[in-house]
Design a protein around this motif. Structure first.
Motif, PDB file in Angstrom:
ATOM      1  N   PHE A  40    -113.985  13.498  13.743  1.00 63.10           N
ATOM      2  CA  PHE A  40    -115.230  14.160  14.115  1.00 63.10           C
ATOM      3  C   PHE A  40    -114.988  15.657  14.349  1.00 63.10           C
ATOM      4  O   PHE A  40    -115.736  16.503  13.878  1.00 63.10           O
ATOM      5  CB  PHE A  40    -115.771  13.443  15.366  1.00 63.10           C
ATOM      6  N   ILE A  41    -113.884  15.953  15.051  1.00 67.98           N
ATOM      7  CA  ILE A  41    -113.534  17.354  15.320  1.00 67.98           C
ATOM      8  C   ILE A  41    -113.228  18.083  14.011  1.00 67.98           C
ATOM      9  O   ILE A  41    -113.640  19.216  13.777  1.00 67.98           O
ATOM     10  CB  ILE A  41    -112.315  17.429  16.267  1.00 67.98           C
ATOM     11  N   LYS A  42    -112.503  17.393  13.132  1.00 71.99           N
ATOM     12  CA  LYS A  42    -112.142  18.004  11.848  1.00 71.99           C
ATOM     13  C   LYS A  42    -113.402  18.313  11.034  1.00 71.99           C
ATOM     14  O   LYS A  42    -113.528  19.380  10.437  1.00 71.99           O
ATOM     15  CB  LYS A  42    -111.253  17.047  11.040  1.00 71.99           C
ATOM     16  N   GLU A  43    -114.317  17.341  11.070  1.00 73.79           N
ATOM     17  CA  GLU A  43    -115.574  17.449  10.334  1.00 73.79           C
ATOM     18  C   GLU A  43    -116.387  18.657  10.795  1.00 73.79           C
ATOM     19  O   GLU A  43    -117.109  19.271  10.018  1.00 73.79           O
ATOM     20  CB  GLU A  43    -116.380  16.159  10.580  1.00 73.79           C
ATOM     21  N   ALA A  44    -116.263  18.978  12.090  1.00 75.41           N
ATOM     22  CA  ALA A  44    -117.094  20.026  12.682  1.00 75.41           C
ATOM     23  C   ALA A  44    -116.792  21.413  12.089  1.00 75.41           C
ATOM     24  O   ALA A  44    -117.672  22.280  12.071  1.00 75.41           O
ATOM     25  CB  ALA A  44    -116.898  20.048  14.201  1.00 75.41           C
ATOM     26  N   ARG A  45    -115.610  21.619  11.611  1.00 75.45           N
ATOM     27  CA  ARG A  45    -115.182  22.917  11.054  1.00 75.45           C
ATOM     28  C   ARG A  45    -115.578  24.082  11.962  1.00 75.45           C
ATOM     29  O   ARG A  45    -116.149  25.073  11.504  1.00 75.45           O
ATOM     30  CB  ARG A  45    -115.802  23.135   9.679  1.00 75.45           C
ATOM     31  N   GLY A  46    -115.343  23.885  13.257  1.00 78.10           N
ATOM     32  CA  GLY A  46    -115.587  24.992  14.190  1.00 78.10           C
ATOM     33  C   GLY A  46    -116.971  25.014  14.803  1.00 78.10           C
ATOM     34  O   GLY A  46    -117.162  25.535  15.886  1.00 78.10           O
ATOM     35  N   ASP A  47    -117.983  24.431  14.103  1.00 81.42           N
ATOM     36  CA  ASP A  47    -119.344  24.500  14.635  1.00 81.42           C
ATOM     37  C   ASP A  47    -119.642  23.265  15.477  1.00 81.42           C
ATOM     38  O   ASP A  47    -120.334  22.350  15.054  1.00 81.42           O
ATOM     39  CB  ASP A  47    -120.352  24.597  13.480  1.00 81.42           C
ATOM     40  N   PHE A  48    -119.085  23.248  16.690  1.00 74.70           N
ATOM     41  CA  PHE A  48    -119.191  22.049  17.517  1.00 74.70           C
ATOM     42  C   PHE A  48    -120.595  21.816  18.056  1.00 74.70           C
ATOM     43  O   PHE A  48    -121.075  20.707  18.126  1.00 74.70           O
ATOM     44  CB  PHE A  48    -118.185  22.128  18.672  1.00 74.70           C
ATOM     45  N   GLU A  49    -121.258  22.915  18.454  1.00 75.58           N
ATOM     46  CA  GLU A  49    -122.601  22.801  19.023  1.00 75.58           C
ATOM     47  C   GLU A  49    -123.522  21.970  18.115  1.00 75.58           C
ATOM     48  O   GLU A  49    -124.241  21.089  18.565  1.00 75.58           O
ATOM     49  CB  GLU A  49    -123.229  24.197  19.207  1.00 75.58           C
ATOM     50  N   ALA A  50    -123.432  22.289  16.800  1.00 71.80           N
ATOM     51  CA  ALA A  50    -124.387  21.689  15.868  1.00 71.80           C
ATOM     52  C   ALA A  50    -124.199  20.185  15.719  1.00 71.80           C
ATOM     53  O   ALA A  50    -125.165  19.456  15.499  1.00 71.80           O
ATOM     54  CB  ALA A  50    -124.272  22.363  14.505  1.00 71.80           C
ATOM     55  N   ILE A  51    -122.973  19.739  15.825  1.00 70.44           N
ATOM     56  CA  ILE A  51    -122.771  18.315  15.521  1.00 70.44           C
ATOM     57  C   ILE A  51    -122.378  17.467  16.735  1.00 70.44           C
ATOM     58  O   ILE A  51    -121.996  16.311  16.595  1.00 70.44           O
ATOM     59  CB  ILE A  51    -121.724  18.120  14.402  1.00 70.44           C
ATOM     60  N   THR A  52    -122.518  18.014  17.927  1.00 70.45           N
ATOM     61  CA  THR A  52    -122.104  17.294  19.142  1.00 70.45           C
ATOM     62  C   THR A  52    -122.575  15.836  19.163  1.00 70.45           C
ATOM     63  O   THR A  52    -121.788  14.917  19.351  1.00 70.45           O
ATOM     64  CB  THR A  52    -122.652  18.005  20.396  1.00 70.45           C
ATOM     65  N   GLY A  53    -123.861  15.684  18.924  1.00 72.15           N
ATOM     66  CA  GLY A  53    -124.437  14.355  19.047  1.00 72.15           C
ATOM     67  C   GLY A  53    -123.965  13.388  17.973  1.00 72.15           C
ATOM     68  O   GLY A  53    -124.041  12.177  18.154  1.00 72.15           O
ATOM     69  N   TYR A  54    -123.478  13.953  16.901  1.00 74.79           N
ATOM     70  CA  TYR A  54    -123.066  13.150  15.750  1.00 74.79           C
ATOM     71  C   TYR A  54    -122.043  12.076  16.149  1.00 74.79           C
ATOM     72  O   TYR A  54    -122.026  10.972  15.595  1.00 74.79           O
ATOM     73  CB  TYR A  54    -122.479  14.092  14.703  1.00 74.79           C
ATOM     74  N   PHE A  55    -121.202  12.393  17.148  1.00 75.41           N
ATOM     75  CA  PHE A  55    -120.173  11.452  17.579  1.00 75.41           C
ATOM     76  C   PHE A  55    -120.769  10.117  18.013  1.00 75.41           C
ATOM     77  O   PHE A  55    -120.141   9.072  17.908  1.00 75.41           O
ATOM     78  CB  PHE A  55    -119.357  12.067  18.725  1.00 75.41           C
ATOM     79  N   PHE A  56    -122.005  10.150  18.516  1.00 77.28           N
ATOM     80  CA  PHE A  56    -122.637   8.926  19.007  1.00 77.28           C
ATOM     81  C   PHE A  56    -123.579   8.284  17.997  1.00 77.28           C
ATOM     82  O   PHE A  56    -124.366   7.419  18.345  1.00 77.28           O
ATOM     83  CB  PHE A  56    -123.410   9.205  20.301  1.00 77.28           C
ATOM     84  N   SER A  57    -123.552   8.745  16.763  1.00 80.96           N
ATOM     85  CA  SER A  57    -124.484   8.138  15.817  1.00 80.96           C
ATOM     86  C   SER A  57    -123.893   7.915  14.435  1.00 80.96           C
ATOM     87  O   SER A  57    -124.513   7.299  13.600  1.00 80.96           O
ATOM     88  CB  SER A  57    -125.733   9.018  15.688  1.00 80.96           C
ATOM     89  N   TRP A  58    -122.687   8.420  14.232  1.00 75.43           N
ATOM     90  CA  TRP A  58    -122.131   8.227  12.882  1.00 75.43           C
ATOM     91  C   TRP A  58    -121.520   6.836  12.749  1.00 75.43           C
ATOM     92  O   TRP A  58    -121.491   6.042  13.676  1.00 75.43           O
ATOM     93  CB  TRP A  58    -121.126   9.344  12.563  1.00 75.43           C
ATOM     94  N   LEU A  59    -121.006   6.540  11.545  1.00 73.73           N
ATOM     95  CA  LEU A  59    -120.492   5.205  11.238  1.00 73.73           C
ATOM     96  C   LEU A  59    -119.423   4.712  12.202  1.00 73.73           C
ATOM     97  O   LEU A  59    -119.391   3.542  12.573  1.00 73.73           O
ATOM     98  CB  LEU A  59    -119.929   5.200   9.811  1.00 73.73           C
ATOM     99  N   GLY A  60    -118.565   5.627  12.615  1.00 76.20           N
ATOM    100  CA  GLY A  60    -117.483   5.241  13.522  1.00 76.20           C
ATOM    101  C   GLY A  60    -118.015   4.646  14.818  1.00 76.20           C
ATOM    102  O   GLY A  60    -117.556   3.600  15.273  1.00 76.20           O
ATOM    103  N   PHE A  61    -119.041   5.320  15.375  1.00 72.90           N
ATOM    104  CA  PHE A  61    -119.649   4.819  16.608  1.00 72.90           C
ATOM    105  C   PHE A  61    -120.213   3.414  16.399  1.00 72.90           C
ATOM    106  O   PHE A  61    -119.979   2.498  17.172  1.00 72.90           O
ATOM    107  CB  PHE A  61    -120.766   5.775  17.066  1.00 72.90           C
ATOM    108  N   TRP A  62    -120.967   3.274  15.301  1.00 72.92           N
ATOM    109  CA  TRP A  62    -121.612   1.983  15.056  1.00 72.92           C
ATOM    110  C   TRP A  62    -120.610   0.890  14.706  1.00 72.92           C
ATOM    111  O   TRP A  62    -120.787  -0.265  15.057  1.00 72.92           O
ATOM    112  CB  TRP A  62    -122.676   2.109  13.956  1.00 72.92           C
ATOM    113  N   PHE A  63    -119.537   1.290  14.058  1.00 75.13           N
ATOM    114  CA  PHE A  63    -118.492   0.320  13.725  1.00 75.13           C
ATOM    115  C   PHE A  63    -117.968  -0.336  15.007  1.00 75.13           C
ATOM    116  O   PHE A  63    -117.909  -1.563  15.129  1.00 75.13           O
ATOM    117  CB  PHE A  63    -117.358   1.025  12.972  1.00 75.13           C
TER     118      PHE A  63
END
Lengths: 245, 329
Positions: A40-63
């Motif tokens: 998730f951190i790697k995916e962010a490419r520095g722009d953490f603000e924009a994707i913060t919530g993504y950690f709780f909704s992407w495939l990994g979370f649901w898996f």
């Protein structure tokens, strides 16, 4: 009833505590979750603000959400049925609802304990230079708690349906996936209700589109909590039915 | 203490228990006897409130089993067949959980757990995980669990099944101890007659879902056994037979299978139900000056009666009615 709930919950927590499976599941969860966080951190490419919530909704979370609660709950009622201990339990002063809620709270507490140390991941990331919107992170945790509670309730319900833990886990997956993918209803049907159901009741939608924008919508919380209560009620009924048939 | 009226349990069209009726007084101990699959466990499960009945009523200590379930459960200690236990807990943890569940007050809990553990010889194994216990010890844990809330009524479903003779002795001794105290009403099921006889005076026999006999072993022998005697006398065949047949109450005189001593005769005599013709026989023989060498009652062994009762439940009930008719005539 409450006395009974607390008693059953304590007993189940004790059983978790002495079971090696508990620690293996916890280890797998921490390892996988940390790995997902790294990706998730790697995916962010520095722009953490924009994707913060993504950690709780992407495939990994649901898996993890799809598998962890059913693994925690699959044997809770099924084993009682399989080993016959249900007879002992039910011939002492108790109630079906007390048994079900006791087991539910034990499983819920266990899954919360799995999530409890995870804010450390965000803290470490922040300490090494990332910036997050903590409001969104806490909304994400709220969503995680609600989703795990619901999935634990589903797991307990399916566990009460059969005396095979494996079957109850598979059944739980079916229910979970159905709720998760309600949003695709929109793609298959043009009926107005399809749109509404997809918008309001798909777990995916609730997590990614609302909670993680930092919008804590009361109706969504009420929906998830009611659904959890419904599955607990169904579990009580399933237990009752097994005796009456 | 236990009152059962027309209790019936049907699975589809099959009646597992049909119209069972019996009453067990306070402090009584009753052996519930029947072959495997006769309906013992089903009856017991209905009594403990685990299974609902199709029809009929049951109450324990005045509380309806089906309406006042929790009142009943608080009064009944139950040891299910196969003794299901949480195998991942230690003995003491399990008993603590059960004591709490069965509402043993916190102040008495410790003492009560210690008491049942010493009573069931578990004190030394209290830290053992139940999964590691042998069959005999598991049964003792189940028994300790049944006793933990100091129940008025104890219901034990096949408490000795799967035991070796020594373990069986131990379990029966445990039950004996409770019987001696006389404070507990006990209903315990078994398919082994000698076991039930060893502990209880009253037998309740169930076969094919029906209660076919209820009473002490003497009662059962009197009711269901043949009223037979045998005699050996030093006399000719004809006069002896004639003499016997002239005595009122004697239904049948037959040559005994066993050979008599030289110069004597040996007969098997069947008398009317409830009659004991021995006094009349000895008197009659003495009057004639015939020497009687042996005169004794041939009681049908309880084993035979039990086997008969359970092998043809319907047939036997009819036969009993018929013999009772003879006795009444």
């Amino acid at each position: 009833m409450i006395r009974n709930t607390v008693l059953i919950a304590k007993k189940e927590l004790l059983s978790y505590f002495v079971s090696p499976v508990t620690y293996v599941v916890a280890g797998l969860f921490f390892l996988t979750n940390a790995l997902f966080f790294y990706l998730f951190i790697k995916e962010a490419r520095g722009d953490f603000e924009a994707i913060t919530g993504y950690f709780f909704s992407w495939l990994g979370f649901w898996f993890l959400a799809l598998f962890i609660p059913p693994i925690i709950t699959m044997r809770l009622v099924a084993d009682e049925l399989r080993l016959g201990t249900i007879e002992m339990l039910m011939t002492a002063p108790s109630s079906d609802l007390g048994v079900i809620t006791g087991k539910f709270f034990a499983a819920q507490l266990y899954s919360f304990l799995l999530w409890a140390p995870t804010p450390i991941l965000f803290m470490i990331a922040q300490w090494s230079g990332a910036t997050f919107d903590w409001g969104i992170i806490w909304a994400g945790y709220l969503g995680a708690i609600l989703v795990y509670s619901l999935f634990c309730a589903i797991g307990i319900f399916t566990s009460a349906l059969s005396d095979s833990p494996l079957l109850s886990m598979l059944l739980a997956l079916v229910f979970e996936l159905a709720l998760l993918f309600l949003m695709f209803l929109r793609s298959y049907s043009s009926a107005p209700y399809a749109e509404v159901i997809s918008e309001r009741y798909s777990l995916w939608h609730i997590m990614s589109e609302t909670l993680l924008r930092g919008i804590v919508n009361t109706s969504h919380i009420v929906f998830l909590v009611s659904l959890t209560a419904l599955f607990l009620f169904l579990a009580t009924r399933a237990l009752e039915f097994r005796r009456w048939k | 203490m236990i009152d059962v009226q027309d209790l019936t349990k049907e699975y589809g069209n099959v009646a597992a228990v049909s119209k069972a009726t019996f009453r067990i007084g306070a402090g009584e101990i009753v052996g519930f006897l029947g072959p495997n699959g006769a309906g013992k466990s089903t009856t017991i499960r209905m009594l403990t409130g685990y299974l609902p009945a199709t029809s009929g009523a049951a109450s324990i200590d005045g509380f309806d089993v089906f309406r006042k379930g929790n009142e009943v459960r608080a009064r009944v200690g139950y040891l299910p067949e196969n003794v299901p236990l949480y195998s991942d807990l230690r003995v003491i943890e399990f008993l603590r959980f059960r004591a709490q569940q069965k509402l043993v007050p916190a102040s008495e809990r410790r003492a009560r757990i210690d008491y049942v553990m010493s009573r069931c010889a578990l004190t030394e194994r209290q830290r053992s995980v139940i999964a590691t216990l042998s069959r005999g010890f598991r049964q003792r844990v189940g028994f300790a669990d049944a006793l933990i809330a100091n129940p008025k009524v104890l219901i034990l479903d096949e408490p000795t099944s799967g035991f070796d003779p020594l373990q069986r002795r131990e379990m029966l001794d445990l039950i004996h101890g409770l019987v001696a105290e006389g404070k507990t009403t006990i209903l315990f099921s078994s398919h082994i007659l000698s076991e039930v006889q060893a502990v209880s005076k009253r037998l309740l026999v169930i076969a094919k879902g029906k209660i076919v006999a209820d009473g002490g072993s003497e009662d059962l022998i009197r009711k269901f056994g043949e009223n037979q005697y045998h005699i050996e006398a030093l006399a000719g065949e004809a006069p002896a037979r004639e003499l016997l047949e002239s005595i009122p109450g004697i239904v049948q005189v037959a040559k005994a299978a066993e050979a008599p001593a030289p110069g004597g005769v040996r007969y098997t005599i069947t008398a009317k139900h409830g009659d004991d013709p021995r006094d009349a026989i000895s008197e009659a023989f003495m009057k004639r000056g015939i020497r009687v060498r042996e005169l004794a009652s041939d009681r049908t062994p309880l084993e035979t009666i039990f086997a008969r009762l359970v092998s043809g439940a319907e047939l036997e009930t009819a036969a009993v009615a018929a013999t009772e008719g003879v006795a009444a005539a």
